[in-house]
Design a protein around this motif. Structure first.
Motif, PDB file in Angstrom:
ATOM      1  N   VAL A  52     -17.690  32.245 -21.392  1.00  0.00           N
ATOM      2  CA  VAL A  52     -19.153  31.746 -20.709  1.00  0.00           C
ATOM      3  C   VAL A  52     -19.038  31.630 -18.891  1.00  0.00           C
ATOM      4  O   VAL A  52     -17.725  31.148 -19.089  1.00  0.00           O
ATOM      5  CB  VAL A  52     -20.335  30.565 -21.280  1.00  0.00           C
ATOM      6  CG1 VAL A  52     -20.382  31.099 -22.254  1.00  0.00           C
ATOM      7  CG2 VAL A  52     -19.528  29.134 -21.022  1.00  0.00           C
ATOM      8  N   ASP A  53     -20.196  32.074 -18.358  1.00  0.00           N
ATOM      9  CA  ASP A  53     -20.159  31.794 -16.894  1.00  0.00           C
ATOM     10  C   ASP A  53     -19.819  29.695 -17.450  1.00  0.00           C
ATOM     11  O   ASP A  53     -20.533  29.595 -16.872  1.00  0.00           O
ATOM     12  CB  ASP A  53     -21.372  31.942 -16.189  1.00  0.00           C
ATOM     13  CG  ASP A  53     -21.538  32.051 -14.668  1.00  0.00           C
ATOM     14  OD1 ASP A  53     -20.990  31.100 -14.473  1.00  0.00           O
ATOM     15  OD2 ASP A  53     -21.052  33.089 -14.060  1.00  0.00           O
ATOM     16  N   PRO A  54     -18.635  29.441 -16.349  1.00  0.00           N
ATOM     17  CA  PRO A  54     -18.947  28.397 -15.950  1.00  0.00           C
ATOM     18  C   PRO A  54     -20.022  27.056 -15.372  1.00  0.00           C
ATOM     19  O   PRO A  54     -20.106  26.101 -15.836  1.00  0.00           O
ATOM     20  CB  PRO A  54     -17.770  27.913 -15.237  1.00  0.00           C
ATOM     21  CG  PRO A  54     -17.487  28.483 -15.075  1.00  0.00           C
ATOM     22  CD  PRO A  54     -17.736  29.960 -15.509  1.00  0.00           C
ATOM     23  N   GLU A  58     -24.014  30.806 -18.945  1.00  0.00           N
ATOM     24  CA  GLU A  58     -24.528  32.437 -19.725  1.00  0.00           C
ATOM     25  C   GLU A  58     -23.099  33.514 -20.346  1.00  0.00           C
ATOM     26  O   GLU A  58     -22.601  33.236 -19.712  1.00  0.00           O
ATOM     27  CB  GLU A  58     -24.637  33.068 -18.663  1.00  0.00           C
ATOM     28  CG  GLU A  58     -26.282  32.986 -18.046  1.00  0.00           C
ATOM     29  CD  GLU A  58     -28.006  33.645 -18.959  1.00  0.00           C
ATOM     30  OE1 GLU A  58     -27.675  33.944 -19.484  1.00  0.00           O
ATOM     31  OE2 GLU A  58     -28.472  32.326 -18.377  1.00  0.00           O
ATOM     32  N   ARG A  59     -23.858  34.069 -21.246  1.00  0.00           N
ATOM     33  CA  ARG A  59     -22.301  34.984 -21.976  1.00  0.00           C
ATOM     34  C   ARG A  59     -22.460  35.449 -21.092  1.00  0.00           C
ATOM     35  O   ARG A  59     -22.982  36.220 -20.810  1.00  0.00           O
ATOM     36  CB  ARG A  59     -22.800  34.987 -23.581  1.00  0.00           C
ATOM     37  CG  ARG A  59     -23.001  33.170 -24.880  1.00  0.00           C
ATOM     38  CD  ARG A  59     -23.436  34.173 -25.763  1.00  0.00           C
ATOM     39  NE  ARG A  59     -23.278  33.309 -26.727  1.00  0.00           N
ATOM     40  CZ  ARG A  59     -23.909  33.054 -28.155  1.00  0.00           C
ATOM     41  NH1 ARG A  59     -24.115  33.982 -28.570  1.00  0.00           N
ATOM     42  NH2 ARG A  59     -24.108  31.258 -28.722  1.00  0.00           N
ATOM     43  N   TYR A  60     -20.550  35.618 -21.079  1.00  0.00           N
ATOM     44  CA  TYR A  60     -20.220  36.676 -21.055  1.00  0.00           C
ATOM     45  C   TYR A  60     -20.568  37.819 -21.360  1.00  0.00           C
ATOM     46  O   TYR A  60     -20.407  38.175 -23.095  1.00  0.00           O
ATOM     47  CB  TYR A  60     -18.567  36.913 -20.326  1.00  0.00           C
ATOM     48  CG  TYR A  60     -17.779  35.946 -19.742  1.00  0.00           C
ATOM     49  CD1 TYR A  60     -18.876  35.803 -17.434  1.00  0.00           C
ATOM     50  CD2 TYR A  60     -17.467  35.294 -19.376  1.00  0.00           C
ATOM     51  CE1 TYR A  60     -18.601  35.237 -17.336  1.00  0.00           C
ATOM     52  CE2 TYR A  60     -16.107  34.532 -18.720  1.00  0.00           C
ATOM     53  CZ  TYR A  60     -16.977  33.689 -17.704  1.00  0.00           C
ATOM     54  OH  TYR A  60     -16.695  33.616 -16.374  1.00  0.00           O
ATOM     55  N   ASP A  61     -21.321  39.352 -21.073  1.00  0.00           N
ATOM     56  CA  ASP A  61     -21.289  40.748 -21.656  1.00  0.00           C
ATOM     57  C   ASP A  61     -19.862  41.501 -21.223  1.00  0.00           C
ATOM     58  O   ASP A  61     -20.145  42.701 -21.514  1.00  0.00           O
ATOM     59  CB  ASP A  61     -22.723  40.995 -20.742  1.00  0.00           C
ATOM     60  CG  ASP A  61     -22.805  41.282 -20.350  1.00  0.00           C
ATOM     61  OD1 ASP A  61     -21.706  41.240 -19.140  1.00  0.00           O
ATOM     62  OD2 ASP A  61     -23.855  42.270 -19.288  1.00  0.00           O
ATOM     63  N   ASP A  62     -18.784  41.276 -21.070  1.00  0.00           N
ATOM     64  CA  ASP A  62     -18.049  42.348 -19.694  1.00  0.00           C
ATOM     65  C   ASP A  62     -16.606  41.830 -20.491  1.00  0.00           C
ATOM     66  O   ASP A  62     -16.120  42.295 -20.004  1.00  0.00           O
ATOM     67  CB  ASP A  62     -18.094  42.668 -18.421  1.00  0.00           C
ATOM     68  CG  ASP A  62     -17.724  41.327 -18.103  1.00  0.00           C
ATOM     69  OD1 ASP A  62     -18.268  40.233 -18.761  1.00  0.00           O
ATOM     70  OD2 ASP A  62     -17.843  41.246 -16.641  1.00  0.00           O
ATOM     71  N   VAL A  63     -16.238  41.191 -21.170  1.00  0.00           N
ATOM     72  CA  VAL A  63     -14.863  40.774 -21.715  1.00  0.00           C
ATOM     73  C   VAL A  63     -13.791  41.635 -22.606  1.00  0.00           C
ATOM     74  O   VAL A  63     -14.993  42.095 -23.369  1.00  0.00           O
ATOM     75  CB  VAL A  63     -15.604  39.832 -22.717  1.00  0.00           C
ATOM     76  CG1 VAL A  63     -13.539  39.207 -22.775  1.00  0.00           C
ATOM     77  CG2 VAL A  63     -15.651  38.518 -21.814  1.00  0.00           C
ATOM     78  N   ARG A 100     -12.392  39.838 -17.981  1.00  0.00           N
ATOM     79  CA  ARG A 100     -13.396  40.667 -17.364  1.00  0.00           C
ATOM     80  C   ARG A 100     -13.661  41.704 -16.703  1.00  0.00           C
ATOM     81  O   ARG A 100     -12.818  42.071 -15.707  1.00  0.00           O
ATOM     82  CB  ARG A 100     -14.632  39.164 -16.218  1.00  0.00           C
ATOM     83  CG  ARG A 100     -14.534  38.510 -17.622  1.00  0.00           C
ATOM     84  CD  ARG A 100     -15.926  37.410 -16.557  1.00  0.00           C
ATOM     85  NE  ARG A 100     -16.647  37.716 -16.439  1.00  0.00           N
ATOM     86  CZ  ARG A 100     -17.507  37.617 -15.808  1.00  0.00           C
ATOM     87  NH1 ARG A 100     -17.446  36.528 -14.830  1.00  0.00           N
ATOM     88  NH2 ARG A 100     -18.800  38.345 -16.029  1.00  0.00           N
ATOM     89  N   THR A 101     -14.540  42.997 -17.292  1.00  0.00           N
ATOM     90  CA  THR A 101     -14.453  44.102 -16.938  1.00  0.00           C
ATOM     91  C   THR A 101     -15.408  43.986 -15.389  1.00  0.00           C
ATOM     92  O   THR A 101     -14.487  45.267 -14.271  1.00  0.00           O
ATOM     93  CB  THR A 101     -15.096  44.880 -18.067  1.00  0.00           C
ATOM     94  OG1 THR A 101     -16.390  44.861 -18.228  1.00  0.00           O
ATOM     95  CG2 THR A 101     -14.237  45.362 -18.805  1.00  0.00           C
ATOM     96  N   SER A 102     -15.938  43.213 -15.020  1.00  0.00           N
ATOM     97  CA  SER A 102     -16.759  43.394 -13.849  1.00  0.00           C
ATOM     98  C   SER A 102     -15.494  42.926 -12.692  1.00  0.00           C
ATOM     99  O   SER A 102     -15.412  42.688 -11.485  1.00  0.00           O
ATOM    100  CB  SER A 102     -17.540  42.160 -13.644  1.00  0.00           C
ATOM    101  OG  SER A 102     -17.110  40.877 -14.306  1.00  0.00           O
TER     102      SER A 102
END
Length: 139
Positions: A52-54, A58-63, A100-102
């Protein structure tokens, strides 16, 4: 030799899909899972509570999960918090790193290729790994 350009998600798909004997499965939410010898070596995760974003929660959607050869390799990749590689308690003791793909552009295409090759080698059969290494003049 020209420096390698920043990596892209398309590079990750192309590299993983180009390895010998690879099958691409689809996870329950349409996420790609790259396997060799029925063993996963790269997979795109769905949202999970452990990544999650610290700041926002929000849960990361790009792992993406990428296998590594050893715990030492994993530690080397995640030790520097400025890199895009990380892990979570869920992956403690698991020979893989998260990316993270971002942030994939923070890695060069050549570095990504080495990671994917190493991931494939970590999961391929010993015979397939020896053959690939011999064909690529690698150790």
């Amino acid at each position: 030799m020209a420096p390698s350009r920043p990596a892209t998600v398309a590079d990750l798909h192309a590299l993983a899909g180009s390895m010998p004997g690879v099958t691409i499965d689809t996870g329950p939410q349409g996420n790609e899972v790259y396997q060799v010898s029925r063993r996963t070596f790269v997979f795109f995760r769905n949202q999970r509570p452990d990544a999650v974003d610290p700041e926002t929660g929000e849960r990361y959607d790009d792992v993406v999960v990428i296998w590594v050869a050893s715990e030492a390799d994993k530690e080397a990749l995640v030790a520097d918090e400025s890199t895009p590689f990380f892990t979570t308690p869920h992956f403690r003791g698991h020979r893989s790193v998260l990316l993270r793909t971002s942030r994939i552009g923070e890695v060069s295409r050549d570095e990504l290729a080495e990671l994917v090759y190493d991931a494939w080698l970590a999961r391929a059969s010993p015979t397939a790994a020896r053959r690939w290494l011999a064909e690529h003049d690698a150790e």
